[in-house]
Structure formats: C-alpha cells, structure tokens
Design a protein around this motif. Structure first.
Motif, mmCIF file in Angstrom:
data_model
loop_
_atom_site.group_PDB
_atom_site.id
_atom_site.type_symbol
_atom_site.label_atom_id
_atom_site.label_comp_id
_atom_site.label_asym_id
_atom_site.label_seq_id
_atom_site.Cartn_x
_atom_site.Cartn_y
_atom_site.Cartn_z
ATOM 1 N N HIS A 246 5.609 8.539 -1.604
ATOM 2 C CA HIS A 246 6.328 7.241 -0.866
ATOM 3 C C HIS A 246 7.449 6.827 -1.560
ATOM 4 O O HIS A 246 8.721 6.489 -1.012
ATOM 5 C CB HIS A 246 5.277 6.092 -0.565
ATOM 6 C CG HIS A 246 5.567 5.349 0.548
ATOM 7 N ND1 HIS A 246 5.811 5.933 1.750
ATOM 8 C CD2 HIS A 246 5.973 3.920 0.519
ATOM 9 C CE1 HIS A 246 6.542 4.916 2.655
ATOM 10 N NE2 HIS A 246 6.528 3.802 1.865
ATOM 11 N N LEU A 247 7.474 6.637 -2.935
ATOM 12 C CA LEU A 247 8.275 6.341 -3.828
ATOM 13 C C LEU A 247 9.679 7.410 -3.740
ATOM 14 O O LEU A 247 10.678 6.956 -3.610
ATOM 15 C CB LEU A 247 8.010 6.221 -5.355
ATOM 16 C CG LEU A 247 9.151 5.964 -6.379
ATOM 17 C CD1 LEU A 247 9.876 4.940 -6.169
ATOM 18 C CD2 LEU A 247 8.508 6.160 -7.751
ATOM 19 N N ALA A 248 9.394 8.588 -3.578
ATOM 20 C CA ALA A 248 10.587 9.692 -3.516
ATOM 21 C C ALA A 248 11.384 9.511 -2.172
ATOM 22 O O ALA A 248 12.345 9.473 -2.210
ATOM 23 C CB ALA A 248 9.756 10.810 -3.824
ATOM 24 N N THR A 249 10.465 9.413 -1.157
ATOM 25 C CA THR A 249 11.082 9.156 0.118
ATOM 26 C C THR A 249 11.975 7.896 0.538
ATOM 27 O O THR A 249 12.482 8.016 1.342
ATOM 28 C CB THR A 249 10.158 9.567 1.346
ATOM 29 O OG1 THR A 249 8.914 8.978 1.160
ATOM 30 C CG2 THR A 249 9.589 11.368 0.968
ATOM 31 N N THR A 250 11.299 7.024 -0.120
ATOM 32 C CA THR A 250 11.784 5.780 0.475
ATOM 33 C C THR A 250 12.795 5.148 -0.696
ATOM 34 O O THR A 250 13.718 4.171 -0.359
ATOM 35 C CB THR A 250 10.701 4.845 0.759
ATOM 36 O OG1 THR A 250 10.127 4.375 -0.679
ATOM 37 C CG2 THR A 250 9.977 4.994 1.923
ATOM 38 N N SER A 251 12.695 5.748 -1.816
ATOM 39 C CA SER A 251 13.924 5.118 -2.792
ATOM 40 C C SER A 251 14.529 6.117 -3.628
ATOM 41 O O SER A 251 15.769 6.094 -3.453
ATOM 42 C CB SER A 251 13.072 4.370 -3.964
ATOM 43 O OG SER A 251 13.917 3.861 -4.850
ATOM 44 N N TRP B 246 12.752 1.727 -7.790
ATOM 45 C CA TRP B 246 12.502 1.530 -6.698
ATOM 46 C C TRP B 246 13.214 0.572 -5.710
ATOM 47 O O TRP B 246 13.690 0.846 -4.532
ATOM 48 C CB TRP B 246 10.679 0.992 -6.581
ATOM 49 C CG TRP B 246 10.257 1.372 -5.019
ATOM 50 C CD1 TRP B 246 10.623 1.458 -3.919
ATOM 51 C CD2 TRP B 246 8.712 1.886 -5.150
ATOM 52 N NE1 TRP B 246 9.649 1.965 -3.162
ATOM 53 C CE2 TRP B 246 8.364 2.163 -3.793
ATOM 54 C CE3 TRP B 246 7.700 2.202 -5.965
ATOM 55 C CZ2 TRP B 246 7.189 2.427 -3.383
ATOM 56 C CZ3 TRP B 246 6.484 2.193 -5.573
ATOM 57 C CH2 TRP B 246 6.175 2.616 -4.500
ATOM 58 N N ALA B 247 13.611 -0.339 -6.593
ATOM 59 C CA ALA B 247 14.597 -1.533 -5.724
ATOM 60 C C ALA B 247 15.992 -0.738 -5.638
ATOM 61 O O ALA B 247 16.482 -1.394 -4.609
ATOM 62 C CB ALA B 247 14.575 -2.545 -6.580
ATOM 63 N N ALA B 248 16.280 0.104 -6.496
ATOM 64 C CA ALA B 248 17.743 0.522 -6.373
ATOM 65 C C ALA B 248 17.919 1.321 -5.231
ATOM 66 O O ALA B 248 18.811 1.223 -4.301
ATOM 67 C CB ALA B 248 18.272 1.562 -7.532
#
Length: 321
Positions: free
Chosen positions: A91-96, A289-291
C-alpha cells in the motif's frame, strides 16, 4: 635379612632379558557375531513409549514444555504483524512512492488498481488485512487483561484491588498502536466500508477520491491522514524494533545503575544512540509516505463531473464532514 635380596641387578641385564622375549599380540575375547539381533520396530507407534519416557526424564518437574495463554497470544500478536506488514508495504508503494515518482494522480491510479488484485480479492483481503488486524489488536487487549490479572494475584492476593490497580505499564508502542487502530478503522470506513454500503462496491474509489476529499474537507482530511501516517509508521517501526530485540535497549535514561560510572556511561550512550536511530527511521518512513501521499495525492485537485458528485455524496454521509 638376606643380603642377596638387597642386591639389585644392572639395567643392562634387565634390558637384555626383556629383549629376549618374543612379541605376541594381546588376544581379546572373540565376539559371537553370528547371533541375530532383535528386530527393529516396524511402526512409529512402537517408539512412542520410549520417546515419552525419555522426554519425561529430560524435562523434569516443572519443565513439561507446556505454555500458558500469554505465550500463544504473544505469538499471535507477532505473526499477525508480519502479514499486515506485507499489505502495508504494498500500500505504501502504490499510494506514496509511485505517485511521488510519477508526480501525477491519474498516472498512479492504474498501479493502485493492479495492487488491489492482490490484496482486495474475496480471499486475500481477510487474510492479509482483516484477520491480521483483528488478531493483532485482540491479542494485545487480552494480553493486557491477563497481565493485569497476574499482577493482582501477585501483589494483592485475596484482598483484591480496584479497577485502577495492577495494569501493566502503558508503553509508547501500545499507545501508538491503539491510536493507529482508531485511525486505521476510520480510514477503512471512509475508503472501503462506506462505498460498499452505499454503492455496493469500491470500483470508483482510488487516489482521486482521496484528493477530492482534501479539496472539499481540507482540515479534517489533513488531520486524519497526518494521524494515520504518524501513528502508523511509529507503531510499525517500533514494533519491528521490538521483535528484533532493539526496542528493549533503547531509552534516554538508565533503567538500572551498576555502580560502575564508566559502564553506566557507556550503557547510557548505547541506549540513547539506539533510541535516536529508531526514531530517525520513523521520521524517514513518515516523510517518504507523506511526500507522496500528502505532497502529491492531497494536491491532486477536485474531480469534476458525475464522479465528483458521487464522491460528494459519499463524503456527505460521514459524520463530522
């Protein structure tokens, strides 16, 4: 006393007498190798009495190998975090990360849809997301009650204690975990539960839906996603540090003083260094993640047309929005 008995022989005479002896091998008793050995057991059941007797003699009293409920609950809590970490990484890879590289919400939507084929199927979604979260949070709550019950029996005994006594120390990992559970539940409700309840599926829900929410409900969205990222990264990284045995030796102060000033000083430096390293990893993970999530997706803009009106209808059903 006879004088001949005190007379000693020369070493050369003794050596000569020994050299005159013929060497002969030492004969050992002959073994009867023709006798048949007893037959081996044909089934594993024949070995069970021997294995059980040996295990009882090896373990001894009080070491029977049985484990209590806390043992199994701790392992449920640990191994469920492994499974959820797989989903969190994807999920981190696809959303951030992908939005950060692409610098575009529409270009990143296809990767999110592709990842959903992995973790949002009728089989994989409960196995990778639902059951691990329930098992992790549930085992943590039950463990907390069990430890409180143990403390009450140990320190209060038959006198009992009030509801405020006996609770284990509320650590940062536990506090961030409960906060992350609340933020995660809200995130799942908005992005998965609400579309399923209203539309029947979440096929139209993606990064554009999140970007639309940041435009329509700016303050609430920023507060919710900041809490989700901060608590989530902090809890997961400190949790992994605990599983690897690193969190136990991290801190700003010494827990025990040995009386040796040099050893205490070195231990304090080691604890502080470990604390700073773990927190630095938390900051880096949250920033990455925030970037992509807050720096790119949150600024993706409003969705026009009937899809935008669909998003407005969904957000209107959320209490407080």
């Amino acid at each position: 006393m006879d004088s001949d008995s005190l007379r000693t022989k020369g070493s050369q005479e003794t050596l000569a007498s020994l050299m005159q002896l013929d060497p002969s091998p030492i004969e050992s008793p002959r073994l009867n190798t023709e006798k048949a050995l007893p037959p081996l057991p044909e089934h594993d059941e024949d070995l069970e009495p021997l294995v059980k007797s040996r295990s009882r003699s090896a373990t001894g009293v009080g070491l029977s190998g049985s484990h209590g409920a806390a043992y199994y609950l701790t392992r449920i809590q640990r191994y469920s975090s492994y499974t959820f970490s797989l989903f969190a990484g994807l999920h981190l890879a696809t959303t951030s990360i992908i939005p950060l590289v692409a610098q575009s919400v529409p270009s990143s939507e296809s990767y999110l849809l592709l990842a959903r084929e992995i973790y949002q199927t009728p089989l994989s979604e409960p196995l990778l997301v639902g059951l691990p979260v329930v098992a992790h949070v549930g085992s943590g709550l039950v463990l907390r009650f069990l430890r409180r019950q143990h403390n009450v029996r140990r320190y209060w005994g038959a006198y009992g204690a009030d509801l405020r006594s006996g609770w284990p120390q509320f650590s940062y990992i536990a506090a961030s975990g409960y906060g992350f559970a609340v933020a995660l539940a809200a995130h799942v409700f908005v992005n998965r539960g609400l579309p399923l309840a209203v539309e029947g599926d979440s096929a139209n829900i993606g990064l554009a839906y999140v970007a639309h929410g940041f435009v329509r409900h700016r303050l609430t969205s920023w507060a919710a996603y900041t809490a989700l990222l901060g608590l989530g990264c902090g809890h997961m990284i400190w949790g992994w540090a605990k599983w690897f045995g690193l969190a136990q030796g991290a801190g700003w102060k010494l827990e025990r003083h040995t009386g040796n000033a040099t050893a205490d000083r070195q231990t304090k430096k080691k604890r502080r260094r470990r604390l700073l390293i773990i927190n630095a990893v938390v900051v880096v993970a949250t920033a990455v993640w925030a970037a992509g999530g807050l720096g790119v997706v949150a600024r993706g803009g409003e969705t026009p047309g009937w899809v935008g009106r669909l998003y407005d209808g969904l957000y209107a059903r959320i209490p407080g929005f």
